[in-house]
Design a protein around this motif. Structure first.
Motif, PDB file in Angstrom:
ATOM      1  N   TYR A  46      -6.432  -0.513  -5.658  1.00  0.00           N
ATOM      2  CA  TYR A  46      -6.553   0.866  -6.129  1.00  0.00           C
ATOM      3  C   TYR A  46      -7.338   0.923  -7.432  1.00  0.00           C
ATOM      4  O   TYR A  46      -7.078   0.154  -8.365  1.00  0.00           O
ATOM      5  CB  TYR A  46      -5.170   1.474  -6.355  1.00  0.00           C
ATOM      6  N   ALA A  73      -9.365   3.745  -3.158  1.00  0.00           N
ATOM      7  CA  ALA A  73      -8.597   2.641  -2.568  1.00  0.00           C
ATOM      8  C   ALA A  73      -9.454   1.964  -1.513  1.00  0.00           C
ATOM      9  O   ALA A  73     -10.153   2.635  -0.741  1.00  0.00           O
ATOM     10  CB  ALA A  73      -7.300   3.160  -1.945  1.00  0.00           C
ATOM     11  N   PHE A  76       0.832  -1.202   0.000  1.00  0.00           N
ATOM     12  CA  PHE A  76       0.000   0.000   0.000  1.00  0.00           C
ATOM     13  C   PHE A  76       0.868   1.253   0.000  1.00  0.00           C
ATOM     14  O   PHE A  76       1.980   1.271   0.510  1.00  0.00           O
ATOM     15  CB  PHE A  76      -0.983   0.022   1.178  1.00  0.00           C
ATOM     16  N   VAL A  94      -5.183   8.209  -8.960  1.00  0.00           N
ATOM     17  CA  VAL A  94      -5.775   7.273  -7.999  1.00  0.00           C
ATOM     18  C   VAL A  94      -7.203   7.733  -7.742  1.00  0.00           C
ATOM     19  O   VAL A  94      -7.436   8.817  -7.216  1.00  0.00           O
ATOM     20  CB  VAL A  94      -4.971   7.241  -6.688  1.00  0.00           C
ATOM     21  N   LEU A 144      -4.336  -3.253  -0.257  1.00  0.00           N
ATOM     22  CA  LEU A 144      -5.243  -2.240  -0.778  1.00  0.00           C
ATOM     23  C   LEU A 144      -5.367  -2.394  -2.287  1.00  0.00           C
ATOM     24  O   LEU A 144      -4.367  -2.544  -2.990  1.00  0.00           O
ATOM     25  CB  LEU A 144      -4.731  -0.826  -0.465  1.00  0.00           C
ATOM     26  N   ASP A 178      -5.794   5.049   2.636  1.00  0.00           N
ATOM     27  CA  ASP A 178      -6.953   5.085   1.749  1.00  0.00           C
ATOM     28  C   ASP A 178      -7.416   6.512   1.447  1.00  0.00           C
ATOM     29  O   ASP A 178      -8.501   6.716   0.900  1.00  0.00           O
ATOM     30  CB  ASP A 178      -8.107   4.287   2.356  1.00  0.00           C
TER      31      ASP A 178
END
Length: 304
Positions: A94, A82, A49, A79, A92, A58
């Protein structure tokens, strides 16, 4: 344990349709990141992550990273979200998009399949080249889409940053990417098609051979295919796509020679390495015989 394989390494759209090992996104930089129009410093990658100072992992939604395509061209990567991976909450997943200059639009670079219509990506510390070999490059990482071999092998338990019983899993992960794509010669060329199911088992006990028949797998209909090292296959019983084994020997004549080898547990090779190599076999796999497109048994397990 049985899983569907595939020919994709990164799981991304090809940059050049006719070139198997081309990609619209092969690497991403940890510097030059912007969030809300302002520079975002101190981005780091930790065990699957991305993290930034004073931001939860996140909370990077909206961040713009600088990436690179397989031809070396620059790519902007956004991004878009997440969330913990559905397969492993320690990872995580994405949601990413890249800027398509010709279309003047953002789009998901990950290849969608019937089973995974909106694929996400994992952040992986390493880069892969057009021959399928990985390397570490400080300050860069890979966004590996979940329909590609890099992410599949992580979901199957081969996290390249992890260890088991004190042994690093990086080589096992690299060998897995070769196995998924049936890259026998270790040169990046695949000998399979999407979703051809394989049964794999390794020397560290992460995945075990499937011996009991189920709706997902019928061992009596499968046979040994190959043993795998990080550099490709170390021995080969047959090809996954139905090509004669001799065609692989012609593809990489310096690697293999014909000759029977007994690996035990009923696994026999028809061709093996000509000379000792630094990499040792850490994985083996069984598979069904070649099938025509569209004839895969309907009730076989389907996972990314």
């Amino acid at each position: 344990m049985t899983w569907p394989n595939g020919s994709q390494l990164w799981g991304t759209t090809k940059l050049t349709a006719s070139k198997e090992m081309s990609s619209v996104l092969t690497s991403v930089a940890l510097d030059g990141v912007r969030l809300g129009g302002a520079p975002l410093q101190g981005i780091r990658l930790e065990k699957g992550f991305l993290a930034a100072p004073d931001l939860a992992p996140d909370k990077l939604t909206g961040a713009i990273f600088q990436g690179t395509a397989s031809d070396g061209g620059p790519v902007e990567v956004a991004v878009c979200g997440a969330e913990p991976s559905a397969q492993d909450s320690s990872l995580l997943s994405y949601r990413i998009e890249i800027w398509n200059q010709s279309k003047e639009a953002w789009e998901n670079p990950c290849i969608a399949t019937q089973q995974v219509p909106n694929p996400k990506a994992l952040a992986v510390q390493s880069l892969w080249d057009e021959r399928g070999a990985n390397r570490d490059e400080p300050g860069k990482f890979t966004f590996a889409c979940e329909t590609g071999a890099i992410a599949k092998c992580i979901h199957w338990g081969y996290k390249p940053w992890a260890t088991k019983d004190g042994q690093p899993l990086k080589d096992l992960h690299q060998a897995c990417t070769r196995m998924v794509r049936a890259d026998y010669c270790g040169d990046g060329r695949s000998h399979t098609r999407q979703d051809h199911v394989i049964d794999m088992y390794d020397t560290m006990g992460i995945q075990a051979r499937t011996t009991v028949a189920s709706a997902n797998w019928v061992p009596s209909k499968a046979s040994f295919e190959a043993a795998w090292t990080p550099e490709g296959a170390s021995c080969l019983a047959r090809t996954r796509d139905g090509q004669p084994a001799q065609s692989v020997l012609k593809q990489c004549p310096k690697r293999f020679e014909l000759g029977e080898r007994d690996l035990g547990e009923g696994d026999h090779c028809a061709a093996h390495l000509k000379s000792p190599r630094t990499g040792t076999a850490v994985l083996r796999n069984h598979s069904y015989g070649p099938q025509r497109p569209g004839t895969v048994t309907a009730n076989l397990r389907r996972t990314p």
